[in-house]
Design a protein around this motif. Structure first.
Motif, mmCIF file in Angstrom:
data_model
loop_
_atom_site.group_PDB
_atom_site.id
_atom_site.type_symbol
_atom_site.label_atom_id
_atom_site.label_comp_id
_atom_site.label_asym_id
_atom_site.label_seq_id
_atom_site.Cartn_x
_atom_site.Cartn_y
_atom_site.Cartn_z
ATOM 1 N N VAL A 46 -5.872 -0.731 -6.035
ATOM 2 C CA VAL A 46 -5.526 -1.946 -5.294
ATOM 3 C C VAL A 46 -6.534 -3.024 -5.664
ATOM 4 O O VAL A 46 -7.739 -2.812 -5.599
ATOM 5 C CB VAL A 46 -5.562 -1.707 -3.766
ATOM 6 C CG1 VAL A 46 -5.267 -3.014 -3.020
ATOM 7 C CG2 VAL A 46 -4.559 -0.643 -3.365
ATOM 8 N N ILE A 106 0.838 -1.209 0.000
ATOM 9 C CA ILE A 106 0.000 0.000 0.000
ATOM 10 C C ILE A 106 0.869 1.253 0.000
ATOM 11 O O ILE A 106 0.575 2.245 -0.690
ATOM 12 C CB ILE A 106 -0.957 -0.005 1.212
ATOM 13 C CG1 ILE A 106 -1.933 -1.179 1.105
ATOM 14 C CG2 ILE A 106 -1.707 1.317 1.299
ATOM 15 C CD1 ILE A 106 -2.769 -1.195 -0.152
ATOM 16 N N ARG A 107 1.961 1.215 0.755
ATOM 17 C CA ARG A 107 2.877 2.358 0.738
ATOM 18 C C ARG A 107 3.444 2.558 -0.670
ATOM 19 O O ARG A 107 3.567 3.694 -1.155
ATOM 20 C CB ARG A 107 4.014 2.132 1.733
ATOM 21 C CG ARG A 107 5.013 3.282 1.748
ATOM 22 C CD ARG A 107 6.226 2.986 2.600
ATOM 23 N NE ARG A 107 7.301 3.922 2.297
ATOM 24 C CZ ARG A 107 8.568 3.748 2.659
ATOM 25 N NH1 ARG A 107 8.921 2.678 3.345
ATOM 26 N NH2 ARG A 107 9.486 4.651 2.316
ATOM 27 N N LEU A 139 -5.641 -4.385 5.387
ATOM 28 C CA LEU A 139 -5.625 -3.095 4.686
ATOM 29 C C LEU A 139 -5.814 -1.949 5.667
ATOM 30 O O LEU A 139 -6.631 -2.027 6.582
ATOM 31 C CB LEU A 139 -6.745 -3.048 3.644
ATOM 32 C CG LEU A 139 -6.568 -3.923 2.397
ATOM 33 C CD1 LEU A 139 -7.855 -3.955 1.586
ATOM 34 C CD2 LEU A 139 -5.405 -3.415 1.542
ATOM 35 N N PRO A 140 -5.052 -0.869 5.507
ATOM 36 C CA PRO A 140 -5.251 0.297 6.373
ATOM 37 C C PRO A 140 -6.592 0.960 6.085
ATOM 38 O O PRO A 140 -7.134 0.807 4.979
ATOM 39 C CB PRO A 140 -4.087 1.218 5.990
ATOM 40 C CG PRO A 140 -3.657 0.778 4.634
ATOM 41 C CD PRO A 140 -3.952 -0.681 4.546
ATOM 42 N N ARG A 186 2.022 1.736 -3.448
ATOM 43 C CA ARG A 186 0.937 2.284 -4.257
ATOM 44 C C ARG A 186 0.857 3.792 -4.085
ATOM 45 O O ARG A 186 0.756 4.542 -5.056
ATOM 46 C CB ARG A 186 -0.385 1.604 -3.850
ATOM 47 C CG ARG A 186 -1.637 2.397 -4.133
ATOM 48 C CD ARG A 186 -1.908 2.619 -5.619
ATOM 49 N NE ARG A 186 -2.779 3.783 -5.778
ATOM 50 C CZ ARG A 186 -2.509 4.815 -6.551
ATOM 51 N NH1 ARG A 186 -1.374 4.870 -7.223
ATOM 52 N NH2 ARG A 186 -3.360 5.812 -6.659
ATOM 53 N N GLU A 187 0.934 4.240 -2.840
ATOM 54 C CA GLU A 187 0.757 5.668 -2.555
ATOM 55 C C GLU A 187 1.951 6.509 -2.995
ATOM 56 O O GLU A 187 1.785 7.625 -3.497
ATOM 57 C CB GLU A 187 0.503 5.854 -1.052
ATOM 58 C CG GLU A 187 -0.828 5.255 -0.588
ATOM 59 C CD GLU A 187 -0.981 5.261 0.921
ATOM 60 O OE1 GLU A 187 0.031 5.547 1.609
ATOM 61 O OE2 GLU A 187 -2.095 4.986 1.409
ATOM 62 N N LYS A 193 -9.441 3.491 5.000
ATOM 63 C CA LYS A 193 -9.577 4.444 3.889
ATOM 64 C C LYS A 193 -8.621 4.144 2.730
ATOM 65 O O LYS A 193 -8.153 5.047 2.042
ATOM 66 C CB LYS A 193 -9.375 5.883 4.378
ATOM 67 C CG LYS A 193 -10.378 6.319 5.439
ATOM 68 C CD LYS A 193 -10.144 7.758 5.880
ATOM 69 C CE LYS A 193 -11.146 8.186 6.948
ATOM 70 N NZ LYS A 193 -10.904 9.577 7.419
ATOM 71 N N THR A 194 -8.324 2.882 2.528
ATOM 72 C CA THR A 194 -7.488 2.505 1.377
ATOM 73 C C THR A 194 -8.222 2.804 0.079
ATOM 74 O O THR A 194 -9.398 2.475 -0.073
ATOM 75 C CB THR A 194 -7.151 1.003 1.430
ATOM 76 O OG1 THR A 194 -6.413 0.732 2.615
ATOM 77 C CG2 THR A 194 -6.325 0.596 0.223
ATOM 78 N N ASN A 195 -7.525 3.454 -0.851
ATOM 79 C CA ASN A 195 -8.102 3.738 -2.159
ATOM 80 C C ASN A 195 -8.067 2.471 -2.998
ATOM 81 O O ASN A 195 -7.027 2.087 -3.532
ATOM 82 C CB ASN A 195 -7.317 4.853 -2.847
ATOM 83 C CG ASN A 195 -7.862 5.170 -4.234
ATOM 84 O OD1 ASN A 195 -8.924 4.680 -4.630
ATOM 85 N ND2 ASN A 195 -7.136 5.999 -4.974
ATOM 86 N N MET A 196 -9.197 1.807 -3.117
ATOM 87 C CA MET A 196 -9.253 0.523 -3.809
ATOM 88 C C MET A 196 -9.217 0.664 -5.333
ATOM 89 O O MET A 196 -9.185 -0.339 -6.039
ATOM 90 C CB MET A 196 -10.506 -0.244 -3.389
ATOM 91 C CG MET A 196 -10.542 -0.603 -1.907
ATOM 92 S SD MET A 196 -9.086 -1.574 -1.389
ATOM 93 C CE MET A 196 -9.346 -3.085 -2.327
#
Length: 341
Positions: free
Chosen positions: A59, A27-28, A50-51, A30-31, A53-56
């Motif tokens: 992902v 996720i990091r 998943l943390p 991705r961001e 508010k993950t932007n799916m």
């Protein structure tokens, strides 16, 4: 940051700290890197990791029914567990739904899966695992291969490692003319066993590389070489010894520098320097090792990989894709094959 279009399939179930640390690092990535991550494994466990508010949108969770344990025989497990997470991740690359794959799970299973599903590049007999070491020259790294894929090697395998290592060093690490060394017990041309002596001759005669000669153990971190080749038996011992030494030095610094008032003050002043020392020595900063010679971009991480290592491995995978390493390697190998015919 907007998406670059690079898609990385990640074996979320592979590794000692899966899936939580694997997912966190992905996720990091991705961001911060803008890649699209495809998390392969048990959807329920992945979603729980998943943390908030993950932007799916960037992902994707790809279900896999099984995983390969570290104590399983790799080839049999890969063949028996067709829907294991590493196999599903490799299939995504084979089907061009992903541009690269990363796994911190069973390294033997990752290699077996890559060979069975992606196949070898033309002109390559054995893929090799290449990893980057720091050197005493600031900002300079050395690529060592093989560090575990092939316990026994023929001379021509070592020659192929040198060609692929040179291409990776040039196009990903940015080395203008990579200097190649052959790991040996002495710098003289007459030193070494029969395999190394024959490999030395092949490397000296190969016009695709810049062969500097034999590299002794003390030369590995000198910065005088950009690529060093050896068989996987020696390379794996070298890798694990270097990691252990790095860990010991860092631990000694942590214990000794803060001793006494002057030490505490000095440590506070040197904190930025110590952070840079850690970055140069800590294997987690390098993320993983590239499996070179298979027809796909494949990164293998440490079993103990945590989020920072996963992030750096994804960064390496992205760099390999962005620099078209696979296409460049394919052309290099095809030329090597023509020369040998």
């Amino acid at each position: 940051m907007g998406s670059t279009g690079v898609r990385i399939a990640i074996d979320a179930m592979g590794g000692d700290h899966a899936p939580a640390e694997i997912v966190a690092g992905a996720i990091r990535a991705r961001e911060e890197l803008g890649v699209k991550v495809l998390l392969v494994g048990d959807p329920q466990q992945i979603e729980a990791s998943l943390p908030p508010k993950t932007n799916m949108a960037e992902v994707e969770i790809v279900p896999a029914e099984d995983a390969i344990a570290m104590d399983e025989e790799p080839l049999n497990a890969v063949r028996r567990k067709r829907k294991a997470s590493i196999n599903v991740a490799m299939d995504l690359v084979k089907q061009q739904q992903a541009d690269a794959v990363f796994s911190a799970g069973h390294s033997g299973a990752a290699m077996a899966s890559a060979l069975l599903r992606l196949g070898r590049l033309p002109g390559i007999d054995r893929p090799a695992i290449g990893t980057v070491f720091p050197t005493i020259k600031a900002g300079k790294q050395v690529l060592i291969l093989d560090v575990g894929a092939n316990v026994d090697c023929r001379p021509k395998f070592l020659e192929q490692f040198a060609v692929m290592g040179s291409a990776y060093s040039k196009y990903v690490l940015g080395t203008d003319e990579p200097q190649v060394g052959l790991l040996n017990i002495g710098e003289e041309d007459t030193k070494g066993n029969e395999v190394v002596l024959r490999a030395h001759q092949l490397l000296r005669e190969n016009s695709q590389i810049s062969f500097k000669g034999n590299a002794e153990g003390r030369d590995v971190l000198s910065g005088d070489f950009d690529v060093i080749v050896c068989d996987g038996f020696v390379g794996n011992i070298l890798l694990k010894f270097a990691e252990a030494v790095g860990g010991v030095i860092l631990q000694i610094l942590r214990e000794e520098l803060p001793q006494g008032l002057h030490g505490q003050i000095g440590t506070a002043i040197l904190k930025p320097n110590l952070k840079r020392i850690k970055q140069r020595m800590d294997h987690a900063e390098h993320g993983g090792a590239l499996l070179l010679g298979v027809d796909g971009v494949c990164l293998i991480g440490h079993g103990s990989s945590q989020a920072p290592s996963v992030f750096n491995a994804v960064r390496m995978a992205k760099e390999a894709v962005d620099n078209q390493v696979l296409q460049r390697l394919r052309s290099q190998y095809e030329a090597l094959q023509r020369d040998s015919d």
